[in-house]
Design a protein around this motif. Structure first.
Motif, mmCIF file in Angstrom:
data_model
loop_
_atom_site.group_PDB
_atom_site.id
_atom_site.type_symbol
_atom_site.label_atom_id
_atom_site.label_comp_id
_atom_site.label_asym_id
_atom_site.label_seq_id
_atom_site.Cartn_x
_atom_site.Cartn_y
_atom_site.Cartn_z
ATOM 1 N N UNK A 139 26.767 9.387 37.417
ATOM 2 C CA UNK A 139 26.122 10.314 36.480
ATOM 3 C C UNK A 139 24.681 9.891 36.204
ATOM 4 N N UNK A 140 24.494 8.604 35.947
ATOM 5 C CA UNK A 140 23.153 8.088 35.670
ATOM 6 C C UNK A 140 22.264 8.258 36.895
ATOM 7 N N UNK A 162 22.527 10.503 39.289
ATOM 8 C CA UNK A 162 22.192 11.918 39.485
ATOM 9 C C UNK A 162 21.136 12.370 38.483
ATOM 10 N N UNK A 163 21.226 11.899 37.251
ATOM 11 C CA UNK A 163 20.188 12.219 36.270
ATOM 12 C C UNK A 163 18.838 11.646 36.702
ATOM 13 N N UNK A 164 18.856 10.433 37.242
ATOM 14 C CA UNK A 164 17.614 9.817 37.709
ATOM 15 C C UNK A 164 17.029 10.597 38.885
ATOM 16 N N UNK A 165 17.906 11.082 39.762
ATOM 17 C CA UNK A 165 17.442 11.901 40.877
ATOM 18 C C UNK A 165 16.760 13.170 40.358
ATOM 19 N N UNK A 166 17.381 13.814 39.367
ATOM 20 C CA UNK A 166 16.770 15.004 38.789
ATOM 21 C C UNK A 166 15.411 14.713 38.179
ATOM 22 N N UNK A 183 26.442 17.820 35.289
ATOM 23 C CA UNK A 183 27.130 18.728 36.215
ATOM 24 C C UNK A 183 28.032 17.928 37.146
ATOM 25 N N UNK A 184 27.537 16.798 37.629
ATOM 26 C CA UNK A 184 28.307 15.976 38.553
ATOM 27 C C UNK A 184 29.567 15.426 37.890
ATOM 28 N N UNK A 185 29.425 14.849 36.722
ATOM 29 C CA UNK A 185 30.602 14.204 36.120
ATOM 30 C C UNK A 185 31.629 15.242 35.678
ATOM 31 N N UNK A 228 32.283 10.643 46.656
ATOM 32 C CA UNK A 228 31.076 10.778 47.464
ATOM 33 C C UNK A 228 30.893 12.243 47.900
ATOM 34 N N UNK A 229 32.008 12.859 48.333
ATOM 35 C CA UNK A 229 31.906 14.252 48.780
ATOM 36 C C UNK A 229 31.501 15.162 47.627
ATOM 37 N N UNK A 230 32.105 14.957 46.460
ATOM 38 C CA UNK A 230 31.758 15.774 45.305
ATOM 39 C C UNK A 230 30.307 15.564 44.882
ATOM 40 N N UNK A 231 29.836 14.321 44.985
ATOM 41 C CA UNK A 231 28.449 14.038 44.623
ATOM 42 C C UNK A 231 27.487 14.816 45.512
#
Length: 550
Positions: free
Chosen positions: A424-425, A427-431, A455-457, A490-493
Motif C-alpha cells: 500500500x505504501x 503504491x502510494x509512493x508510486x502515485x 485502491x490496491x489494498x 503480485x498479480x493484483x498489484x
C-alpha cells in the motif's frame, strides 16, 4: 400501556436454520443452539442487543465460570437448558425461571418500570424529541445524513421492536455534547446538562467473536472469573439507581453493570397507531444525561483491544482502548487481535475474549478448526463528538490457531498483513512520483482524492478473507498459503498499477526537470515499485517453484 413484552415479543432478528425471523429474549436463549446468529442490519444495534441484553441475562442466570474446565463443561453442554449453576447455595435456576421472575422488568412501555428507561422522565418544559434522536442514520438536529429524505420535523414512526433496538443502541453509542436537562435533575443549569461524553462503546473498537450458533457466540464472550461475579454486580433491570432521572459519575460495580451501562436517561413516548401491528408506535422520545464512567474499565471490558501508554499522566490509566479506523478492513489490524499473550515489548494486546479463547484452545477445550468469525464495530464522531460521521463494521474469519503466539498460522497472517501494508505504501509512493513527474509541486493529501495504495489494498480483501477461511480448516498449510498469497498479491498489484502507468502522460518520461539526473520520472517510479515488489514478496519465479515443491 404495559406492552411491548421483550421476553416473548418479536423484536430480535435472527437467522435460524437459514431462515430469518424475529424472536424474543426467551426463544433467543432457549433455542440459541439452533440459531445461526443475529440478523440485524444495523451493526450498532447488533452489538447493543448482544451486550446489553442476551449476554447479561446468561451471566446473571448462570454466573461466570470460575475455571477453564467449568467453561468447557458449559461449552460441551451445547445449550443453555443443560447448564447447571454451581457457585451458589440457592435453588438452581435456568433461563425460563429467571425470565418468569424478572418478567415485570422487561416491558418496554411499563408505566412504573419501563425497560432501560425512566418512568415519567420529563424536562422542565415537557419537551419531547423525534425518535430519530436514537437512530444515527436518521435526521435529528445537526445530525442530518447526506442522503436522508426526512427532516427533524418529519420524524419516523418506529415499531416497538425497532424502538427497543434503537433504545439499546443509544445507551451504547449516543453522541456527546449538550443534553436537555431532566426536570428534577439537580445538576441541570439553564435547562441543559453540559459535558456529556459519548456512549461508552463510542470510545472503544468493539471486537466480537462469533461462533457457529448463537449459543457458541454467547459462550465465546463469557469470561472465566476465578472469584465469580462481584457481589454488588447486577444488570440494570435489577438495579434501582438507573430507574431515576438523577445520574452519577462512578466506576462500574462489575461486568454486568458495565455491559448494561445506562449512559442516558430515556423515556420512549408510545402513541396509539391502529395501522401498526401492535397498535402502537413510537415517534417521540425524552433523552437526558445518564451515568458517566470513571476510571479504566480494562479489567472488565471483554471486547476491546488495548494499547499501552508510553508515558501516562498521573490521572491517566496505563492503557487506552484501540479504536477502529474508517476505511480500514479488520484484517489490517490483526496484530491487535492476535497479541493474546503480550510480552513487555508489545504495544497492543488482544481483547480479553480472544486472549481467553487462545488459552482454551491451548488447553484443548476448543478445536483448532473452530469456525470462528470476528465482527469489528466502531463509530467515528464528528464535530465535538456531537454527530456521527461514520459507522465502521467488518467481519472476517479468524483461524483459532493464529491466536497462539508460536503458531505458523499466526506468523503467516501477520506476514500477509505486513506485506499488504508495505505494498500500500509503495503504491502510494508510486502515485506521488508520477504526480511529481507530471509537474505537480505537492503530494496528494492523505485525506483527499483516491490514493493508489488505498485502491490496491481494497483489492486484497477477498483474497485475504479466502486465505483466513482456508487456514481455519487447514492450519497445516500455512507455508503454502503464504506462497500462494505472494503470487496472487503480485498479480493484483499489477492489475491496479498497470493502467496507471499506461495512462501516464508524455511529460512524465523526462519529468518536470529533465536536467536533474535523479528527478522523478516514469521509468524511475516504475523501477522503484518493481524493486519493492521483490523486496516484499520475493521473486515470482522463486515463489512458484517453492509452492510447487511444498
Amino acid at each position: 400501556m404495559n406492552g411491548f413484552n421483550l421476553i416473548d415479543g418479536q423484536w430480535i432478528p435472527v437467522i435460524k436454520r437459514g431462515r430469518r425471523l424475529e424472536v424474543g429474549i426467551r426463544k433467543a436463549l432457549v433455542d440459541a443452539h439452533t440459531i445461526d446468529g443475529l440478523a440485524l442490519d444495523d451493526p450498532l444495534e447488533a452489538v447493543a442487543v448482544l451486550r446489553q441484553v442476551l449476554l447479561p441475562v446468561v451471566l446473571d442466570v448462570f454466573g461466570a465460570p470460575r475455571t477453564d474446565e467449568e467453561w468447557s463443561q458449559r461449552w460441551e453442554a451445547g445449550c443453555f437448558d443443560r447448564i447447571i449453576r454451581k457457585d451458589r447455595a440457592e435453588d438452581e435456576e435456568g433461563i425460563e425461571s429467571y425470565l418468569i421472575r424478572q418478567a415485570a422488568r422487561f416491558h418496554l412501555f411499563h408505566p412504573t418500570a419501563p425497560f432501560a428507561q425512566v418512568a415519567g422522565l420529563r424536562t422542565a418544559k415537557d419537551e419531547t424529541k423525534p425518535v430519530s434522536l436514537l437512530v444515527p442514520r436518521l435526521a435529528s438536529g445537526n445530525n442530518v445524513p447526506l442522503f436522508s429524505s426526512r427532516t427533524e420535523n418529519d420524524p419516523p414512526s418506529l415499531t416497538p421492536a425497532a424502538a427497543a433496538r434503537a433504545l439499546l443502541a443509544a445507551h451504547c453509542w449516543d453522541t456527546a455534547a449538550i443534553k436537555t436537562g431532566a426536570a428534577d435533575d439537580p445538576k441541570v443549569k439553564t435547562g441543559k446538562t453540559m459535558g456529556n461524553p459519548t456512549g461508552p462503546l463510542g470510545q472503544f473498537g468493539i471486537v466480537l467473536p462469533l461462533g457457529e450458533t448463537l449459543f457458541h457466540t454467547l459462550m465465546l464472550s463469557i469470561p472465566v472469573l476465578r472469584h465469580g461475579l462481584r457481589q454488588k454486580d447486577r444488570p440494570q433491570w435489577r438495579s434501582e439507581s438507573s430507574a431515576t432521572s438523577r445520574w452519577e459519575t462512578r466506576a462500574p460495580e462489575g461486568l454486568l453493570d458495565l455491559l448494561t451501562w445506562q449512559s442516558r436517561r430515556i423515556r420512549l413516548v408510545p402513541e396509539a397507531d391502529p395501522t401498526a401491528v401492535e397498535d402502537v408506535s413510537v415517534r417521540r422520545v425524552v433523552l437526558t444525561a445518564g451515568d458517566r464512567l470513571t476510571g479504566s474499565v480494562h479489567a472488565l471490558e471483554p471486547h476491546t483491544a488495548w494499547r499501552q501508554v508510553d508515558k501516562p499522566k498521573a490521572d491517566e490509566p496505563p492503557v487506552r482502548p484501540v479504536r477502529h479506523q474508517p476505511g480500514r478492513s479488520a484484517w489490517r489490524g490483526l496484530e491487535a487481535l492476535l497479541t493474546t499473550t503480550p510480552l513487555s515489548s508489545d504495544k497492543v494486546f488482544a481483547p480479553t475474549a480472544l486472549s481467553q479463547l487462545a488459552r482454551l484452545r491451548d488447553d484443548g477445550y476448543v478445536p483448532d478448526d473452530l469456525p470462528l468469525q470476528v465482527l469489528t464495530v466502531g463509530v467515528k464522531y464528528g464535530t465535538q463528538s456531537a454527530v456521527i460521521d461514520e459507522v465502521m463494521a467488518d467481519e472476517i474469519p479468524l483461524p483459532v490457531t493464529a491466536l497462539a503466539r508460536d503458531s505458523a498460522v499466526r506468523e503467516t497472517v501477520l506476514a500477509v498483513a505486513a506485506q499488504a501494508e508495505s505494498l500500500r505504501i509503495a503504491a502510494n509512493r508510486l502515485g506521488d512520483d508520477l504526480r511529481e513527474a507530471a509537474g505537480a509541486t505537492d503530494k496528494l493529501p492523505w485525506d483527499k482524492g483516491q490514493r493508489l495504495g488505498e485502491i490496491l489494498i481494497h483489492s486484497f480483501n477477498p483474497t485475504v478473507h479466502r486465505l483466513l477461511a482456508g487456514l481455519q480448516q487447514h492450519p497445516e498449510d500455512a507455508k503454502r498459503a503464504e506462497l500462494a498469497w505472494r503470487i496472487l498479491a503480485r498479480r493484483l498489484a499489477w492489475e491496479v498499477v498497470d493502467p496507471v502507468l499506461s495512462a501516464a502522460g508524455p511529460e512524465t518520461f523526462l519529468g518536470r526537470d529533465p536536467g536533474e539526473p535523479f528527478g522523478a520520472r516514469l521509468a524511475g517510479a516504475e523501477m522503484s515499485f518493481r524493486r519493492t515488489l521483490n523486496d516484499v514478496l520475493g521473486k515470482d519465479e522463486d515463489n512458484r517453484l517453492a509452492l510447487a515443491a511444498a
